[in-house]
Design a protein around this motif. Structure first.
Motif, PDB file in Angstrom:
ATOM      1  N   ASP A   2       0.823  -1.206   0.000  1.00  0.00           N
ATOM      2  CA  ASP A   2       0.000   0.000   0.000  1.00  0.00           C
ATOM      3  C   ASP A   2       0.855   1.253   0.000  1.00  0.00           C
ATOM      4  O   ASP A   2       1.952   1.286   0.575  1.00  0.00           O
ATOM      5  N   ALA A   3       0.338   2.290  -0.641  1.00  0.00           N
ATOM      6  CA  ALA A   3       1.015   3.583  -0.629  1.00  0.00           C
ATOM      7  C   ALA A   3       1.025   4.151   0.787  1.00  0.00           C
ATOM      8  O   ALA A   3       0.138   3.870   1.600  1.00  0.00           O
ATOM      9  N   VAL A   4       2.029   4.964   1.073  1.00  0.00           N
ATOM     10  CA  VAL A   4       2.088   5.638   2.369  1.00  0.00           C
ATOM     11  C   VAL A   4       1.048   6.752   2.415  1.00  0.00           C
ATOM     12  O   VAL A   4       0.327   6.916   3.406  1.00  0.00           O
ATOM     13  N   VAL A   5       0.966   7.539   1.343  1.00  0.00           N
ATOM     14  CA  VAL A   5      -0.068   8.575   1.265  1.00  0.00           C
ATOM     15  C   VAL A   5      -0.665   8.553  -0.142  1.00  0.00           C
ATOM     16  O   VAL A   5       0.062   8.372  -1.127  1.00  0.00           O
ATOM     17  N   THR A   6      -1.991   8.701  -0.199  1.00  0.00           N
ATOM     18  CA  THR A   6      -2.719   8.679  -1.471  1.00  0.00           C
ATOM     19  C   THR A   6      -3.686   9.856  -1.528  1.00  0.00           C
ATOM     20  O   THR A   6      -4.401  10.131  -0.560  1.00  0.00           O
ATOM     21  N   PHE A   7      -3.700  10.542  -2.671  1.00  0.00           N
ATOM     22  CA  PHE A   7      -4.663  11.620  -2.925  1.00  0.00           C
ATOM     23  C   PHE A   7      -5.616  11.140  -4.017  1.00  0.00           C
ATOM     24  O   PHE A   7      -5.170  10.713  -5.084  1.00  0.00           O
ATOM     25  N   ARG A   8      -6.912  11.209  -3.748  1.00  0.00           N
ATOM     26  CA  ARG A   8      -7.905  10.802  -4.731  1.00  0.00           C
ATOM     27  C   ARG A   8      -8.823  11.974  -5.053  1.00  0.00           C
ATOM     28  O   ARG A   8      -9.660  12.358  -4.234  1.00  0.00           O
ATOM     29  N   GLN A   9      -8.612  12.555  -6.232  1.00  0.00           N
ATOM     30  CA  GLN A   9      -9.471  13.638  -6.727  1.00  0.00           C
ATOM     31  C   GLN A   9      -9.637  14.743  -5.675  1.00  0.00           C
ATOM     32  O   GLN A   9     -10.745  15.216  -5.403  1.00  0.00           O
ATOM     33  N   GLU A  31      -0.075   9.090  -5.598  1.00  0.00           N
ATOM     34  CA  GLU A  31       0.282   8.321  -4.415  1.00  0.00           C
ATOM     35  C   GLU A  31       1.796   8.252  -4.273  1.00  0.00           C
ATOM     36  O   GLU A  31       2.532   8.367  -5.245  1.00  0.00           O
ATOM     37  N   VAL A  32       2.211   8.103  -3.016  1.00  0.00           N
ATOM     38  CA  VAL A  32       3.634   7.991  -2.694  1.00  0.00           C
ATOM     39  C   VAL A  32       3.860   6.633  -2.037  1.00  0.00           C
ATOM     40  O   VAL A  32       3.454   6.424  -0.892  1.00  0.00           O
ATOM     41  N   PRO A  33       4.476   5.683  -2.743  1.00  0.00           N
ATOM     42  CA  PRO A  33       4.732   4.366  -2.177  1.00  0.00           C
ATOM     43  C   PRO A  33       5.826   4.415  -1.104  1.00  0.00           C
ATOM     44  O   PRO A  33       6.567   5.410  -1.005  1.00  0.00           O
ATOM     45  N   PRO A  34       5.965   3.375  -0.310  1.00  0.00           N
ATOM     46  CA  PRO A  34       7.014   3.325   0.701  1.00  0.00           C
ATOM     47  C   PRO A  34       8.399   3.531   0.084  1.00  0.00           C
ATOM     48  O   PRO A  34       8.717   2.967  -0.969  1.00  0.00           O
ATOM     49  N   GLY A  35       9.204   4.373   0.727  1.00  0.00           N
ATOM     50  CA  GLY A  35      10.573   4.597   0.291  1.00  0.00           C
ATOM     51  C   GLY A  35      10.732   5.491  -0.916  1.00  0.00           C
ATOM     52  O   GLY A  35      11.856   5.772  -1.332  1.00  0.00           O
ATOM     53  N   GLU A 195      16.693   5.471   6.065  1.00  0.00           N
ATOM     54  CA  GLU A 195      15.670   5.072   7.031  1.00  0.00           C
ATOM     55  C   GLU A 195      14.485   4.379   6.360  1.00  0.00           C
ATOM     56  O   GLU A 195      13.628   3.813   7.027  1.00  0.00           O
ATOM     57  N   GLY A 196      14.391   4.491   5.027  1.00  0.00           N
ATOM     58  CA  GLY A 196      13.273   3.891   4.313  1.00  0.00           C
ATOM     59  C   GLY A 196      12.003   4.712   4.341  1.00  0.00           C
ATOM     60  O   GLY A 196      10.911   4.196   4.042  1.00  0.00           O
ATOM     61  N   SER A 197      12.105   5.998   4.693  1.00  0.00           N
ATOM     62  CA  SER A 197      10.920   6.856   4.741  1.00  0.00           C
ATOM     63  C   SER A 197      10.513   7.289   3.337  1.00  0.00           C
ATOM     64  O   SER A 197      11.363   7.573   2.490  1.00  0.00           O
ATOM     65  N   ALA A 198       9.212   7.346   3.095  1.00  0.00           N
ATOM     66  CA  ALA A 198       8.711   8.023   1.901  1.00  0.00           C
ATOM     67  C   ALA A 198       8.848   9.521   2.139  1.00  0.00           C
ATOM     68  O   ALA A 198       8.740   9.991   3.279  1.00  0.00           O
ATOM     69  N   VAL A 199       9.093  10.272   1.071  1.00  0.00           N
ATOM     70  CA  VAL A 199       9.303  11.717   1.198  1.00  0.00           C
ATOM     71  C   VAL A 199       8.433  12.451   0.181  1.00  0.00           C
ATOM     72  O   VAL A 199       8.372  12.068  -0.989  1.00  0.00           O
ATOM     73  N   LEU A 200       7.774  13.507   0.650  1.00  0.00           N
ATOM     74  CA  LEU A 200       7.050  14.425  -0.215  1.00  0.00           C
ATOM     75  C   LEU A 200       7.576  15.811   0.126  1.00  0.00           C
ATOM     76  O   LEU A 200       7.405  16.273   1.252  1.00  0.00           O
ATOM     77  N   PHE A 201       8.273  16.450  -0.831  1.00  0.00           N
ATOM     78  CA  PHE A 201       8.848  17.756  -0.511  1.00  0.00           C
ATOM     79  C   PHE A 201       8.496  18.795  -1.561  1.00  0.00           C
ATOM     80  O   PHE A 201       8.412  18.508  -2.749  1.00  0.00           O
ATOM     81  N   VAL A 202       8.268  20.017  -1.075  1.00  0.00           N
ATOM     82  CA  VAL A 202       7.931  21.157  -1.927  1.00  0.00           C
ATOM     83  C   VAL A 202       9.204  21.923  -2.233  1.00  0.00           C
ATOM     84  O   VAL A 202      10.025  22.179  -1.350  1.00  0.00           O
ATOM     85  N   THR A 203       9.378  22.296  -3.501  1.00  0.00           N
ATOM     86  CA  THR A 203      10.537  23.095  -3.873  1.00  0.00           C
ATOM     87  C   THR A 203      10.236  23.922  -5.115  1.00  0.00           C
ATOM     88  O   THR A 203       9.440  23.512  -5.968  1.00  0.00           O
ATOM     89  N   HIS A 204      10.869  25.102  -5.192  1.00  0.00           N
ATOM     90  CA  HIS A 204      10.832  25.910  -6.405  1.00  0.00           C
ATOM     91  C   HIS A 204      11.989  25.556  -7.340  1.00  0.00           C
ATOM     92  O   HIS A 204      12.024  25.995  -8.481  1.00  0.00           O
ATOM     93  N   SER A 205      12.942  24.780  -6.824  1.00  0.00           N
ATOM     94  CA  SER A 205      14.177  24.512  -7.556  1.00  0.00           C
ATOM     95  C   SER A 205      14.043  23.295  -8.470  1.00  0.00           C
ATOM     96  O   SER A 205      13.761  22.183  -8.008  1.00  0.00           O
ATOM     97  N   ARG A 206      14.290  23.497  -9.755  1.00  0.00           N
ATOM     98  CA  ARG A 206      14.280  22.373 -10.683  1.00  0.00           C
ATOM     99  C   ARG A 206      15.406  21.402 -10.383  1.00  0.00           C
ATOM    100  O   ARG A 206      15.274  20.191 -10.560  1.00  0.00           O
ATOM    101  N   GLU A 207      16.545  21.957  -9.936  1.00  0.00           N
ATOM    102  CA  GLU A 207      17.692  21.106  -9.627  1.00  0.00           C
ATOM    103  C   GLU A 207      17.375  20.155  -8.472  1.00  0.00           C
ATOM    104  O   GLU A 207      17.695  18.969  -8.523  1.00  0.00           O
ATOM    105  N   LEU A 208      16.727  20.680  -7.425  1.00  0.00           N
ATOM    106  CA  LEU A 208      16.360  19.826  -6.296  1.00  0.00           C
ATOM    107  C   LEU A 208      15.271  18.834  -6.687  1.00  0.00           C
ATOM    108  O   LEU A 208      15.306  17.664  -6.285  1.00  0.00           O
TER     109      LEU A 208
END
Length: 225
Positions: A2-9, A31-35, A195-208
């Protein structure tokens, strides 16, 4: 798995003081799967931070559903939603939100103290993380003595202290110079992967954003294909 976090519509509307409706997000899915490491990009006002707040259960969608570890956040009572966030989500912000009256190590320990974790175990984990980000010798220092990059490393250690399944980072390098920002991002991604954490990060940088496994681009609240 299962995904760690899922957005549906998912949609999120806000009403302005004048009564107008501002549509911050419109039918966003993903959705963001584990890791997995996912970057959210887009112009200012495109809904990036709103999506992050929905993932944490800090805010609630106007339409659609958000699932954290398979559980619909809207279906949970406030107390259970707070507990789920406390136990499984780590948060890193642009502005470090450290407590100035506490030492470096004490700031890292705050999530464990709130959760009632055994202090000796938590303290050992805090010291391990501080060593991994190069701050082992600063554990007893006041946080006011640190540079911005060092403060963000402390905030990262605090977010990872309880081994979260999901790490949410809102412009984690936005308040840092380029060199410090790159160093912090190296640590964030390296530690999260280790650590095996899923990550969701906001950035303005294309490089990041290019360093993530996947990038979602928002435009006027809509996720681009």
């Amino acid at each position: 798995m299962d995904a760690v976090v899922t957005f549906r519509q998912v949609g999120r509307d806000y009403r302005t003081a004048g009564g107008a409706v501002l549509r911050a997000l419109r039918e966003v899915s993903g959705e963001v799967p584990p890791g997995r490491i996912v970057a959210i990009t887009g112009r200012s006002g495109s809904g990036k931070s709103t999506l992050l707040h929905l993932a944490a259960g800090i805010d609630a969608p106007t339409s659609g559903e958000v699932f954290l570890l398979g559980r619909s956040l809207a279906a949970l009572p406030d107390r259970e939603r707070t507990r789920l966030r406390r136990d499984h989500v780590g948060l890193v912000f642009q502005f470090f939100h450290l407590l100035p009256h506490l030492s470096v190590e004490e700031n890292v320990l705050v999530p464990a103290l709130v959760a009632g974790d055994p202090l000796p175990v938590a303290a050992a984990r805090a010291r391990e993380l501080l060593a991994r980000v190069g701050l082992a010798g600063r554990a007893r220092d006041a946080v006011q003595k640190l540079s911005g990059g060092e403060m963000q490393r402390v905030a990262l250690c605090r977010a990872l202290l309880r081994r979260p399944r999901l790490l949410l980072a809102d412009e984690p390098t936005g308040n840092l110079d380029e060199e410090s920002g790159e160093a912090v991002m190296d640590l964030l991604l390296g530690l999260a992967r280790g650590e095996g954490s899923a990550v969701l990060f906001v950035t303005h940088s294309r490089e990041l954003a290019a360093r993530a496994d996947e990038a979602w681009t928002l435009h006027s609240g809509v996720r681009e294909p």
